[in-house]
Design an enzyme around this catalytic site. Sequence first.
Site, PDB file in Angstrom:
ATOM      1  N   HIS A  16     -10.242 -18.824   7.272  1.00  0.00           N
ATOM      2  CA  HIS A  16     -10.987 -17.473   6.490  1.00  0.00           C
ATOM      3  C   HIS A  16     -11.711 -18.378   5.448  1.00  0.00           C
ATOM      4  O   HIS A  16     -12.848 -17.654   4.969  1.00  0.00           O
ATOM      5  CB  HIS A  16     -10.312 -17.009   5.483  1.00  0.00           C
ATOM      6  CG  HIS A  16      -8.773 -16.450   6.014  1.00  0.00           C
ATOM      7  ND1 HIS A  16      -7.087 -16.575   6.076  1.00  0.00           N
ATOM      8  CD2 HIS A  16      -9.374 -15.485   7.233  1.00  0.00           C
ATOM      9  CE1 HIS A  16      -6.537 -15.636   7.247  1.00  0.00           C
ATOM     10  NE2 HIS A  16      -7.664 -15.567   7.427  1.00  0.00           N
ATOM     11  N   LYS A  40       4.370  -3.588   4.832  1.00  0.00           N
ATOM     12  CA  LYS A  40       5.005  -5.683   5.759  1.00  0.00           C
ATOM     13  C   LYS A  40       5.747  -6.309   4.551  1.00  0.00           C
ATOM     14  O   LYS A  40       5.564  -5.949   3.292  1.00  0.00           O
ATOM     15  CB  LYS A  40       3.671  -6.343   6.094  1.00  0.00           C
ATOM     16  CG  LYS A  40       3.291  -5.758   6.759  1.00  0.00           C
ATOM     17  CD  LYS A  40       1.310  -6.416   7.746  1.00  0.00           C
ATOM     18  CE  LYS A  40       0.694  -6.544   8.533  1.00  0.00           C
ATOM     19  NZ  LYS A  40      -0.455  -6.951   8.892  1.00  0.00           N
ATOM     20  N   ARG A  89     -13.193 -13.727  15.862  1.00  0.00           N
ATOM     21  CA  ARG A  89     -11.959 -14.685  17.164  1.00  0.00           C
ATOM     22  C   ARG A  89     -12.565 -15.333  17.675  1.00  0.00           C
ATOM     23  O   ARG A  89     -12.990 -15.903  18.288  1.00  0.00           O
ATOM     24  CB  ARG A  89     -10.626 -15.474  16.196  1.00  0.00           C
ATOM     25  CG  ARG A  89     -10.676 -15.619  15.068  1.00  0.00           C
ATOM     26  CD  ARG A  89      -9.307 -16.031  14.854  1.00  0.00           C
ATOM     27  NE  ARG A  89      -8.704 -14.859  14.823  1.00  0.00           N
ATOM     28  CZ  ARG A  89      -7.282 -13.892  14.642  1.00  0.00           C
ATOM     29  NH1 ARG A  89      -6.290 -15.111  14.531  1.00  0.00           N
ATOM     30  NH2 ARG A  89      -7.431 -13.036  15.240  1.00  0.00           N
ATOM     31  N   SER A 127      -3.319 -16.395  10.610  1.00  0.00           N
ATOM     32  CA  SER A 127      -1.899 -16.899   9.547  1.00  0.00           C
ATOM     33  C   SER A 127      -0.758 -17.158  10.589  1.00  0.00           C
ATOM     34  O   SER A 127       0.137 -18.017  10.423  1.00  0.00           O
ATOM     35  CB  SER A 127      -2.498 -15.182   8.764  1.00  0.00           C
ATOM     36  OG  SER A 127      -3.576 -16.103   7.988  1.00  0.00           O
TER      37      SER A 127
END
Length: 159
Positions: A16, A40, A89, A127
Amino acid sequence: MKILYPGTFDPLTNGHLDLIQRAEKLFGNVVVAVLENTSKKPTFELSRRLIQINNAISHLSKISVISYEGLTVDCAQDVNANLILRGLRAMSDFEYELQIAHTNKSLNSEIETIFLSTNTNFSFLSSSLVKEVAKFGGEINHMVPEAVERDLKEYFKKN
């Protein structure tokens, strides 16, 4: 030109941070928008994530950090950003991110999504992966900023 970089950043990774630094060079003003996703349960509270990011970017002059709830396109409009930054990614990221970009475009045709591929040094990072490694005592100093590493170690000592 102003670009919005949205995410939950739970936690902020070096991937990030790399995107934030590169976006500053490419676009000038970058607004890092930390999502408060009430559906969440994050590892770190929103206030802690904001502190982690602000600590990691303190050496950068054209970055601001905010929190938001709701639609990303609304946040972009609120901060007068006409670009949204998303990191990629792998090809699997592209498929998901393209769907979101098209949805955002259907909601606000004035806002474009820009994709930046991650630095290959960080292409394996997520993460979730960082938290998993930290949970079992693995070394994460090459994955996250120092303050995030400390916070994760402290968190997993307690939990």
